[in-house]
Each structure stands twice: as structure tokens, then as C-alpha cells.
Write a protein that holds these residues in place. Structure first.
Motif, PDB file in Angstrom:
ATOM      1  N   ARG A 136      -1.222  17.886  37.556  1.00  0.00           N
ATOM      2  CA  ARG A 136      -1.057  17.058  38.752  1.00  0.00           C
ATOM      3  C   ARG A 136       0.405  17.073  39.188  1.00  0.00           C
ATOM      4  O   ARG A 136       1.299  16.825  38.388  1.00  0.00           O
ATOM      5  N   ALA A 137       0.608  17.335  40.460  1.00  0.00           N
ATOM      6  CA  ALA A 137       1.960  17.487  40.988  1.00  0.00           C
ATOM      7  C   ALA A 137       2.431  16.207  41.650  1.00  0.00           C
ATOM      8  O   ALA A 137       2.821  16.192  42.819  1.00  0.00           O
ATOM      9  N   MET A 316       6.877  18.519  41.413  1.00  0.00           N
ATOM     10  CA  MET A 316       6.365  19.765  41.990  1.00  0.00           C
ATOM     11  C   MET A 316       7.213  20.959  41.567  1.00  0.00           C
ATOM     12  O   MET A 316       6.676  22.016  41.206  1.00  0.00           O
ATOM     13  N   GLU A 317       8.524  20.802  41.593  1.00  0.00           N
ATOM     14  CA  GLU A 317       9.397  21.914  41.200  1.00  0.00           C
ATOM     15  C   GLU A 317       9.190  22.279  39.733  1.00  0.00           C
ATOM     16  O   GLU A 317       9.091  23.463  39.380  1.00  0.00           O
ATOM     17  N   ALA A 318       9.118  21.277  38.868  1.00  0.00           N
ATOM     18  CA  ALA A 318       8.944  21.546  37.439  1.00  0.00           C
ATOM     19  C   ALA A 318       7.607  22.219  37.169  1.00  0.00           C
ATOM     20  O   ALA A 318       7.519  23.160  36.359  1.00  0.00           O
ATOM     21  N   LEU A 319       6.562  21.764  37.828  1.00  0.00           N
ATOM     22  CA  LEU A 319       5.244  22.330  37.599  1.00  0.00           C
ATOM     23  C   LEU A 319       5.152  23.752  38.137  1.00  0.00           C
ATOM     24  O   LEU A 319       4.559  24.642  37.489  1.00  0.00           O
ATOM     25  N   ALA A 320       5.735  24.005  39.289  1.00  0.00           N
ATOM     26  CA  ALA A 320       5.713  25.359  39.840  1.00  0.00           C
ATOM     27  C   ALA A 320       6.416  26.340  38.913  1.00  0.00           C
ATOM     28  O   ALA A 320       5.982  27.493  38.772  1.00  0.00           O
ATOM     29  N   ARG A 321       7.491  25.902  38.262  1.00  0.00           N
ATOM     30  CA  ARG A 321       8.206  26.787  37.333  1.00  0.00           C
ATOM     31  C   ARG A 321       7.364  27.124  36.104  1.00  0.00           C
ATOM     32  O   ARG A 321       7.549  28.184  35.489  1.00  0.00           O
TER      33      ARG A 321
END
Length: 350
Positions: A136-137, A316-321
Motif C-alpha cells: 500500500r502506497a 510512494m517513493e520508497a515503495l517504487a524503489r
């Protein structure tokens, strides 16, 4: 010897579920659909391009799908000095009504069932959002509301405010349809006064007495099922990958995601390697999710009062990485999954 037709159980009669059911039935599968709980009041703007895709997949007249209120423009007032209006033709309707209109031939053919069959060869989970263990973002929530007795221009408006963002469009039942997005459930609108205050900040002249309906907060953060397939089971639509309504055409993804799911199932049925096909399905969803997050981040970062979205942007940034970028050995050609001679990099649509 004639091969038995595969039996497919679809759990959920939303847009993704009925699309997969229709396409699989076209292929000769025995399809049963068990309806999920109806969730009225989810008002969406469906772009005309998505309507054309639906008309093609369901083989119906384009005009028959033009339900709800037609809008001609989209106005975005997101950052200081950035208000702009662009042409965009869409139809604003309750997504449940749109899905029901498309499902009518399936219902007439007896495909809707009251209970689930125990002997299905495949199960498509197409009800609700991803399970609790999903990626979950963020924590942001949305609330639907309706302002009665208000004359509306044929346009959609998205406005950033100090408490979140506001989506507004003509309601198909009259008045104004509103989606209020808040950084968390704790900061959601708790009363009609709160709804009115947020709309006034967005430039609407209303009072609390004009607010006819207000819904409960529901998660609108992007979410991806960690296990979109298992054995002979696929999750499709929102149950597999839920998009942020600020950027995502949820109806369009429901159609394309269902198209991918039925193509994967059909490829396995015709003898393609099961694990490779199912792995392709999971990889495509992961690629779409990562692309969606990368697209959301700059929008939330650029918003007026961007500080309220700081936590969401960081998540969102952490999950995308974290998401690996896959290469793919298949692609969807027409309605079929076909092998590619060379792996290609992922792109944003399944």
C-alpha cells in the motif's frame, strides 16, 4: 476426444469481473459470476477513449454506453498560479451502473449465480480492493458526497486545498458529485459542515444544508496484491491493483487488466507453461504499479499545500524503489497472449 470446456468462477460483478467473464465466455469457457456487494455512489468520470474500448470488448454500440452526465472540459487548479482548463470528453456515472449495463447479456444468458461452484477449474477474484497484506502506497482516503440543487457546468474540476484535494463533476442524479481526498482517515470530513468548508475553499458557493449525501472514508492509496495468482486463481481489477483516482483511469485499467487476465488464462489452457504465464501476469501488474507510483509522486509534490502530502510522497517513493523491473517474454496481441522473441522492458499498460 473432445476436450471439456474450462469452468471459470468469477467472484465479483464489477467492471473487471464482467469483462473477464465476457471474454472467457467468448472463448468457450463455462462461466459463472457470483456478485459481490453492490457499492452504489462511486461516481467516476469515464473518458471517451475508455468507452470506445468497452464498446469494442463487449461488441456493443458505442452510443449505448454513453450513460450519465456528459462533460466537455477538465479544470485543474493544483498549484499557485497554475489553474488551467483543457478539453476532455467523458461521461460521469455510477461505476456500478456502468458495469451493470455491460453485464446485462451475461445475466440474460444465466451466467450470474447465487452461490459459488466448487468444481471450477479457475477462480478469478474480482471483488473489492487488494487484501490486507497488499503493498500500500500511503494512507490517503476518499469520500464521495453529493451537493443537491446546484446547477453545474459540463466540466470536471480538480482542486488542491489545505486539507486535501477535491474532485467535482455533475452528478448523474442532479447537483454536484464530489470526491474529497484526505491524507488519512483521521483528517477526513466528519460532517456536512466539513464538506461545505472544503468545497468553499475550492471555490464553490454552498452551505452545509446543500450537502445531500456524505460517504464513509475509503482507502484511495495505490495498492498491489502481493500474490495476484496462486494455483488456478487470479485476482483482477481493483482486487489486484488499485490506482489513485487523481491519476488513474480506473475503468480503463479494469478493462485492460481483465483483458490481460483472460489472455493469461487462455494461454495456460492451450498449453503454454503455467508458471511462465502466471509470472508474466504478476510482473505486468508490478510494472504498472511502479509506473503509477512514479507518475503520482510529482503531482502530489507539486500540489498547493504539498506539506499535507509529505508522508504519502515518501511512502510512494520508497515503495517504487523496492519494486524490481522485469523483462517480459509475452505480450497481448489482440485478445491473446503471444510469446516475444526477445524480452522487452515493461511499460505502463498491461
Amino acid at each position: 476426444m473432445t476436450r471439456r470446456r474450462p469452468r471459470v468462477l468469477v467472484r465479483g460483478d464489477g467492471l473487471a469481473g464482467i469483462t473477464a467473464a465476457k471474454l472467457l465466455r467468448d472463448r468457450g469457457a463455462e462461466v459463472r459470476i457470483v456478485a459481490g456487494p453492490r457499492r452504489p455512489g462511486r461516481i467516476v468520470a469515464i473518458p471517451i477513449e475508455t468507452l470506445r474500448l468497452a464498446a469494442d470488448l463487449f461488441e456493443v454500440e458505442f452510443a449505448a454506453l454513453q450513460i450519465g452526465a456528459r462533460v466537455e472540459r477538465r479544470r485543474v487548479d493544483w498549484a499557485a498560479g497554475s489553474a488551467a482548463t483543457v478539453a476532455q470528453v467523458a461521461f460521469v456515472c455510477d461505476i456500478a451502473d456502468f458495469a451493470a449495463a455491460l453485464a446485462r447479456p451475461l445475466r440474460d444468458a444465466g451466467c450470474l449465480a447465487v452461490t459459488a461452484d466448487d468444481d471450477a477449474d479457475w477462480i478469478l477474484e474480482a471483488s473489492g480492493r487488494p487484501a490486507r497484506d497488499a503493498l500500500r502506497a500511503g494512507q490517503r482516503v476518499g469520500q464521495f458526497a453529493r451537493v443537491a440543487g446546484m446547477a453545474c457546468e459540463p466540466s470536471i474540476a480538480v482542486t488542491a486545498t489545505s486539507r486535501g484535494w477535491v474532485f467535482a463533476a455533475p452528478h448523474p442524479a442532479g447537483g454536484l458529485a464530489v470526491l474529497l481526498a484526505s491524507p488519512s482517515a483521521a483528517r477526513a470530513a466528519a460532517s456536512r459542515d466539513d464538506v461545505a468548508d472544503r468545497l468553499v475553499e475550492a471555490g464553490y458557493v454552498i452551505s452545509a444544508g446543500d450537502v445531500a449525501e456524505i460517504g464513509q472514508p475509503e482507502s484511495i492509496a495505490p495498492a498491489l496484491a502481493q500474490t495476484p495468482h496462486a494455483e488456478a486463481r487470479l485476482t483482477v481489477g481493483d482486487a489486484a491493483l488499485a490506482l489513485d483516482p487523481l491519476r488513474g483511469d480506473g475503468a480503463g485499467f479494469a478493462l485492460r487488466g481483465a483483458l490481460l487476465a483472460q489472455a493469461v488464462l487462455a494461454a495456460v489452457e492451450r498449453g503454454e507453461d503455467r508458471e511462465r504465464c502466471l509470472g508474466h501476469y504478476a510482473g505486468r501488474l508490478r510494472a504498472v504499479f511502479a509506473s503509477h507510483l512514479h507518475g503520482c509522486v510529482p503531482h502530489y509534490r507539486a500540489a498547493r499545500h504539498a506539506a499535507v502530502w509529505r508522508h504519502e510522497v515518501a511512502v510512494m517513493e520508497a515503495l517504487a524503489r523496492r519494486l524490481a523491473v522485469d523483462s517480459f517474454g509475452f505480450r497481448v496481441q489482440g485478445r491473446d497472449l503471444v510469446a516475444m522473441p526477445d524480452a522487452t522492458q515493461p511499460h505502463a499498460t498491461p
